[in-house]
Design a protein around this motif. Structure first.
Motif, PDB file in Angstrom:
ATOM      1  N   LEU A 297       5.628  -7.190   1.056  1.00 52.37           N
ATOM      2  CA  LEU A 297       4.312  -7.648   1.501  1.00 52.37           C
ATOM      3  C   LEU A 297       3.549  -8.380   0.396  1.00 52.37           C
ATOM      4  O   LEU A 297       2.775  -9.306   0.666  1.00 52.37           O
ATOM      5  CB  LEU A 297       3.479  -6.454   1.991  1.00 52.37           C
ATOM      6  CG  LEU A 297       3.956  -5.777   3.278  1.00 52.37           C
ATOM      7  CD1 LEU A 297       3.179  -4.492   3.518  1.00 52.37           C
ATOM      8  CD2 LEU A 297       3.798  -6.720   4.479  1.00 52.37           C
TER       9      LEU A 297
ATOM     10  N   LYS B   6       8.912  -1.991   1.119  1.00 51.90           N
ATOM     11  CA  LYS B   6       7.993  -2.658   2.054  1.00 51.90           C
ATOM     12  C   LYS B   6       6.792  -3.228   1.300  1.00 51.90           C
ATOM     13  O   LYS B   6       6.385  -4.369   1.548  1.00 51.90           O
ATOM     14  CB  LYS B   6       7.538  -1.677   3.131  1.00 51.90           C
ATOM     15  CG  LYS B   6       6.429  -2.197   4.048  1.00 51.90           C
ATOM     16  CD  LYS B   6       6.820  -3.481   4.779  1.00 51.90           C
ATOM     17  CE  LYS B   6       7.810  -3.225   5.876  1.00 51.90           C
ATOM     18  NZ  LYS B   6       8.041  -4.448   6.706  1.00 51.90           N
TER      19      LYS B   6
ATOM     20  N   GLU C 198       1.422  -0.078   5.531  1.00 53.37           N
ATOM     21  CA  GLU C 198       1.571  -1.515   5.769  1.00 53.37           C
ATOM     22  C   GLU C 198       0.249  -2.115   6.236  1.00 53.37           C
ATOM     23  O   GLU C 198      -0.157  -3.193   5.782  1.00 53.37           O
ATOM     24  CB  GLU C 198       2.661  -1.747   6.813  1.00 53.37           C
ATOM     25  CG  GLU C 198       2.962  -3.214   7.062  1.00 53.37           C
ATOM     26  CD  GLU C 198       4.149  -3.412   8.000  1.00 53.37           C
ATOM     27  OE1 GLU C 198       4.442  -4.577   8.320  1.00 53.37           O
ATOM     28  OE2 GLU C 198       4.774  -2.418   8.411  1.00 53.37           O
TER      29      GLU C 198
END
Length: 253
Positions: free
Chosen positions: A54, A50, A20
């Motif tokens: 993003l 994820k 991330e």
């Protein structure tokens, strides 16, 4: 105009938090993609959702899986199907990476099935091909790569081929610190394009994106991507460092 692509292959690296942070660092670099340019991020399976979240508000950024199974569904414990990837919005899938071929004995015939199932679910394959060191030393790399193309791709229609990206990886230059010279890369990319033209016609060949996948770094990406038949890179180790990967993205011609 064919797409120019910088694709990051994280392989089996990073925790979710590290991944991330890496994506956020890349996005915060303020990259301005030009028309026809794409960035593809191939994360491990647990991080795909994820990564998708993003990147969703960043045009030109896409998510890839690093593999999928050759069957649509069934009793294949531990495998991941193309339908599963489609259900979470995955855009691309890397198929036939040299590590999959070597460590998991993936054959050209199996990869043909994987190509088919990915396309059936609307996922674009990044099909990897390339020769090991002994083949390069014997100067039989062209025939070796031609066989990979023939046995894994040539059953496709011209319309299906439009959804495929090819990544040429000289296996002898992956993780070794060695890199094919720009001329070696150009020669093989031109050969691949010529093979596609022979099978599918000039228009299909000119529209096909062919990436270089052999230890590209910020220092050599510009020279490699400037080659007329090199349309970007499938980046391994350098894609794990935000500054390096953004520098490579900036070299897309």
């Amino acid at each position: 105009m064919r797409k120019k692509i910088a694709a990051a292959n994280w392989k089996m690296n990073l925790t979710l938090a590290q991944g991330e942070q890496l994506i956020n660092d890349i996005l915060q670099a303020g990259i301005k993609l030009q028309e026809g340019q794409e960035v593809v991020v191939a994360t491990p399976f647990p991080y795909l959702l994820k990564a998708k979240a993003l990147l969703k508000n960043y045009p030109g950024f896409y998510v890839a899986a690093q593999n999928c199974y050759s069957e649509k569904s069934g009793a294949y414990t531990g495998e991941v199907s193309a339908e599963m990837l489609q259900s979470i919005g995955v855009d691309y899938v890397i198929l036939g990476h040299s590590e999959r071929r070597e460590y998991f004995q993936e054959s050209n015939a199996m990869l043909a099935k994987k190509i088919d199932v990915a396309l059936a679910y609307g996922i674009k394959p990044i099909f990897c091909c390339g020769e090991p060191l002994e083949i390069r030393k014997a100067e039989t790399q062209n025939a070796y790569v031609a066989k990979q193309l023939e046995e894994s791709l040539y059953h496709l229609t011209a319309e299906q081929l439009k959804q495929v990206v090819i990544a040429y990886e000289p296996i002898w230059a992956i993780g070794t610190g060695l890199t094919a010279s720009a001329q070696q890369a150009q020669d093989m990319h031109a050969y691949i394009r010529a093979q596609i033209a022979e099978k599918y016609g000039r228009e299909a060949a000119l529209g096909l994106s062919i990436l270089y996948g052999g230890s590209a770094k910020p220092g050599n990406a510009g020279e490699l991507f400037a080659c007329p038949d090199v349309d970007g890179g499938l980046i391994g180790g350098a894609s794990l460092v935000a500054a390096d990967f953004t520098a490579i993205i900036s070299k897309l011609a």
